[in-house]
Design a protein around this motif. Structure first.
Motif, PDB file in Angstrom:
ATOM      1  N   ASN A 161       0.820  -1.210   0.000  1.00 19.33           N
ATOM      2  CA  ASN A 161       0.000   0.000   0.000  1.00 19.33           C
ATOM      3  C   ASN A 161       0.860   1.269   0.000  1.00 19.33           C
ATOM      4  OD1 ASN A 161      -1.751   2.070   0.503  1.00 19.33           O
ATOM      5  ND2 ASN A 161      -2.837   1.033   2.177  1.00 19.33           N
ATOM      6  N   PRO A 162       0.777   2.074  -1.073  1.00 20.38           N
ATOM      7  CA  PRO A 162       1.634   3.277  -1.167  1.00 20.38           C
ATOM      8  C   PRO A 162       1.288   4.333  -0.115  1.00 20.38           C
ATOM      9  CG  PRO A 162       0.053   3.234  -2.966  1.00 20.38           C
ATOM     10  CD  PRO A 162      -0.083   1.919  -2.256  1.00 20.38           C
ATOM     11  N   LEU A 163       0.159   4.168   0.567  1.00 23.24           N
ATOM     12  CA  LEU A 163      -0.218   5.151   1.590  1.00 23.24           C
ATOM     13  C   LEU A 163       0.414   4.832   2.949  1.00 23.24           C
ATOM     14  CD1 LEU A 163      -3.966   5.621   0.651  1.00 23.24           C
ATOM     15  CD2 LEU A 163      -2.011   7.037   0.018  1.00 23.24           C
ATOM     16  N   SER A 164       1.078   3.695   3.032  1.00 17.16           N
ATOM     17  CA  SER A 164       1.739   3.326   4.283  1.00 17.16           C
ATOM     18  C   SER A 164       3.078   4.069   4.341  1.00 17.16           C
ATOM     19  CB  SER A 164       1.943   1.803   4.297  1.00 17.16           C
ATOM     20  OG  SER A 164       2.445   1.397   5.544  1.00 17.16           O
ATOM     21  N   ARG A 165       3.236   4.957   5.322  1.00 15.19           N
ATOM     22  CA  ARG A 165       4.385   5.881   5.305  1.00 15.19           C
ATOM     23  C   ARG A 165       5.174   5.855   6.619  1.00 15.19           C
ATOM     24  NH1 ARG A 165       3.587   9.693   0.945  1.00 15.19           N
ATOM     25  NH2 ARG A 165       2.806   8.329  -0.692  1.00 15.19           N
ATOM     26  N   SER A 166       5.286   4.696   7.240  1.00 16.47           N
ATOM     27  CA  SER A 166       5.978   4.635   8.533  1.00 16.47           C
ATOM     28  C   SER A 166       7.498   4.752   8.404  1.00 16.47           C
ATOM     29  CB  SER A 166       5.664   3.314   9.246  1.00 16.47           C
ATOM     30  OG  SER A 166       4.281   3.123   9.304  1.00 16.47           O
ATOM     31  N   LEU A 167       8.034   4.327   7.256  1.00 11.04           N
ATOM     32  CA  LEU A 167       9.488   4.262   7.117  1.00 11.04           C
ATOM     33  C   LEU A 167      10.140   5.642   7.223  1.00 11.04           C
ATOM     34  CD1 LEU A 167      11.822   2.315   6.673  1.00 11.04           C
ATOM     35  CD2 LEU A 167      11.502   2.553   4.206  1.00 11.04           C
ATOM     36  N   GLU A 168       9.522   6.643   6.577  1.00 16.13           N
ATOM     37  CA  GLU A 168      10.118   7.980   6.658  1.00 16.13           C
ATOM     38  C   GLU A 168      10.043   8.530   8.080  1.00 16.13           C
ATOM     39  OE1 GLU A 168       6.984   8.552   3.732  1.00 16.13           O
ATOM     40  OE2 GLU A 168       6.983  10.644   4.332  1.00 16.13           O
ATOM     41  N   TYR A 169       8.947   8.180   8.768  1.00 14.91           N
ATOM     42  CA  TYR A 169       8.814   8.598  10.167  1.00 14.91           C
ATOM     43  C   TYR A 169       9.928   7.969  11.003  1.00 14.91           C
ATOM     44  CZ  TYR A 169       7.095   8.951  14.919  1.00 14.91           C
ATOM     45  OH  TYR A 169       7.008   9.178  16.255  1.00 14.91           O
ATOM     46  N   LEU A 170      10.176   6.672  10.748  1.00  9.81           N
ATOM     47  CA  LEU A 170      11.222   5.969  11.493  1.00  9.81           C
ATOM     48  C   LEU A 170      12.588   6.624  11.263  1.00  9.81           C
ATOM     49  CD1 LEU A 170      11.999   3.413  13.221  1.00  9.81           C
ATOM     50  CD2 LEU A 170      12.491   2.292  11.048  1.00  9.81           C
ATOM     51  N   ALA A 171      12.857   7.004  10.008  1.00  8.86           N
ATOM     52  CA  ALA A 171      14.151   7.624   9.693  1.00  8.86           C
ATOM     53  C   ALA A 171      14.310   8.954  10.424  1.00  8.86           C
ATOM     54  CB  ALA A 171      14.279   7.824   8.182  1.00  8.86           C
ATOM     55  N   VAL A 172      13.255   9.774  10.399  1.00 14.66           N
ATOM     56  CA  VAL A 172      13.314  11.086  11.061  1.00 14.66           C
ATOM     57  C   VAL A 172      13.452  10.908  12.572  1.00 14.66           C
ATOM     58  CG1 VAL A 172      11.987  13.182  11.555  1.00 14.66           C
ATOM     59  CG2 VAL A 172      12.054  12.255   9.227  1.00 14.66           C
ATOM     60  N   LYS A 173      12.653   9.981  13.127  1.00 16.83           N
ATOM     61  CA  LYS A 173      12.684   9.709  14.569  1.00 16.83           C
ATOM     62  C   LYS A 173      14.086   9.228  14.991  1.00 16.83           C
ATOM     63  CE  LYS A 173      10.476   8.796  18.548  1.00 16.83           C
ATOM     64  NZ  LYS A 173      10.186   9.922  19.450  1.00 16.83           N
ATOM     65  N   THR A 174      14.683   8.394  14.134  1.00 17.12           N
ATOM     66  CA  THR A 174      16.032   7.875  14.408  1.00 17.12           C
ATOM     67  C   THR A 174      17.018   9.032  14.572  1.00 17.12           C
ATOM     68  OG1 THR A 174      15.604   5.849  13.168  1.00 17.12           O
ATOM     69  CG2 THR A 174      17.910   6.442  13.470  1.00 17.12           C
ATOM     70  N   MET A 175      16.918  10.014  13.686  1.00 12.86           N
ATOM     71  CA  MET A 175      17.834  11.159  13.757  1.00 12.86           C
ATOM     72  C   MET A 175      17.530  12.019  14.980  1.00 12.86           C
ATOM     73  SD  MET A 175      18.544  12.203   9.811  1.00 12.86           S
ATOM     74  CE  MET A 175      16.974  11.928   9.021  1.00 12.86           C
TER      75      MET A 175
END
Ligand SMILES: [Zn+2]
Length: 361
Positions: A165-179
């Motif tokens: 599903n292209p509307l699933s967008r957790s990965l970018e959140y994880l990257a930002v949260k990681t930083m």
């Protein structure tokens, strides 16, 4: 020296090499080591690699296929339902028995490091975790086991965007949260199938963020091929993330078995060579340099994601290595033969002998 592996073909080196081992360490590398060792093994010109690292496996669920009612359609919902039925009845002994078999098979296939996942929820409660803790005790001398929580200052490994599903967008959140949390280099994300469904512009933005945050991505092709793409009409997607693009982008990609005969995946031999083969097929990585990179996914890159110390084949590294049954990575995949020898802590841990006979003449 305690052990010398002679005539080994090593990545990035011409010709064949002798690997000298004392105790649990590699102590010498030379085209020909003059001294003798207590034990000597002739690799016969075959490739030698550090042992495989499996960064994502559900050891609590392995072999549930043997006792569960069969799947009908492999939708994610059905897989979850079947898992719940069994999780409610988990016992530590049951997990020890099934997971122990999976570990033994994994070792025979050349893997000595497993990052195990246990379900912790209101259905199975903590029994999955208790089972794996008992497992770690039992196998401590043979394999290293798992990391669990940030709470204890541990690394984080999450299953992220496991969907088309292209509307699933957790990965970018994880990257930002990681930083934001200053956790660069300590976070891994598995699956990330949605990334493959994004448009190019957005996918590149996310891949930039992943690189910046030094997040490692585990693609586990066996399970993705079976469970994803279930709502697609032809052409049906492969369900894996953008493996080749991520690798080319400089993101640390690794690959894992994930499931062995459980409600999500009916097959599986806990075999990282087979994982590499699936990656090469599904991610279009068939050129020699790409096949070599795919082997990095189950060795060096996986070790980097798990932050293993002293991993590799240089002097000073831990003497954990596989003597393979072919000279090149491509031949290892083409022939699909298990490692001839698995060495851990400088000692012979497992051996495979493949016997074949043609009886037609
Ligand atoms: Zn998984």
């Amino acid at each position: 020296m305690d052990l010398i592996i002679r005539h080994a073909r090593l990545k990035g080196r011409e010709g064949t090499w002798d690997v000298g081992i004392t105790g649990d360490r590699i102590v010498a590398l030379a085209e020909q080591l003059a001294e003798a060792a207590t034990t000597e093994v002739d690799a016969g010109g075959n490739a030698v690699m550090p042992t495989y690292v499996n960064g994502h496996i559900h050891l609590d669920k392995c072999y549930l296929q043997e006792k569960m009612r069969p799947n009908k359609d492999y939708t994610f919902g059905e897989c979850l339902e079947l898992t719940w039925e069994h999780k409610a009845r988990y016992t530590v002994e049951d997990i020890l028995e099934r997971a122990g078999r999976a570990i033994e098979e994994g070792i025979l296939n050349g893997t000595t490091v497993f990052r195990a996942f246990a379900d912790v929820d209101s259905v199975g409660k903590l029994r999955g975790l208790e089972g794996l803790l008992a497992l770690r005790e039992r196998w401590r001398s043979v394999v290293y086991c798992f990391e669990l929580a940030k709470r204890y200052d541990k690394d984080i490994h999450m299953l992220v965007d496991d969907t088309d599903n292209p509307l699933s967008r957790s990965l970018e959140y994880l990257a930002v949260k990681t930083m934001r949390e200053g956790y660069q280099g300590r976070v891994s994300a598995s699956h990330c199938g949605a990334l493959a469904a994004y448009n190019e512009i957005h996918a590149h933005k996310v891949m930039d963020l992943l690189k910046q945050a030094n997040v490692s991505i585990s693609s586990n092709p066996h399970i993705s091929l079976v469970v994803q793409g279930r709502y697609d009409q032809e052409p049906i997607r492969r369900g894996i993330t953008r493996v080749k693009q991520l690798w080319q982008h400089g993101v640390n990609v690794f690959s894992s078995q994930d499931d062995v005969a459980d409600p999500f995946y009916p097959f599986g031999r806990n075999d990282q060579q087979e994982v590499v083969s699936y990656i090469c097929h599904t991610a279009h990585m068939a050129a020699p340099s790409e096949v070599e990179a795919a082997f990095d996914f189950v060795t060096y890159n996986a070790a980097r994601a798990l932050r293993l110390q002293n991993y590799g084949l240089e002097p000073g590294c831990k003497a954990d290595l596989n003597v393979l049954a072919a000279a090149t990575p491509r031949e290892v995949l083409r022939l699909q033969r298990p490692p001839r020898l698995v060495v851990r802590d400088g000692k012979l841990l497992a051996r495979n002998q493949v016997q074949r006979e043609f009886m037609g003449r």
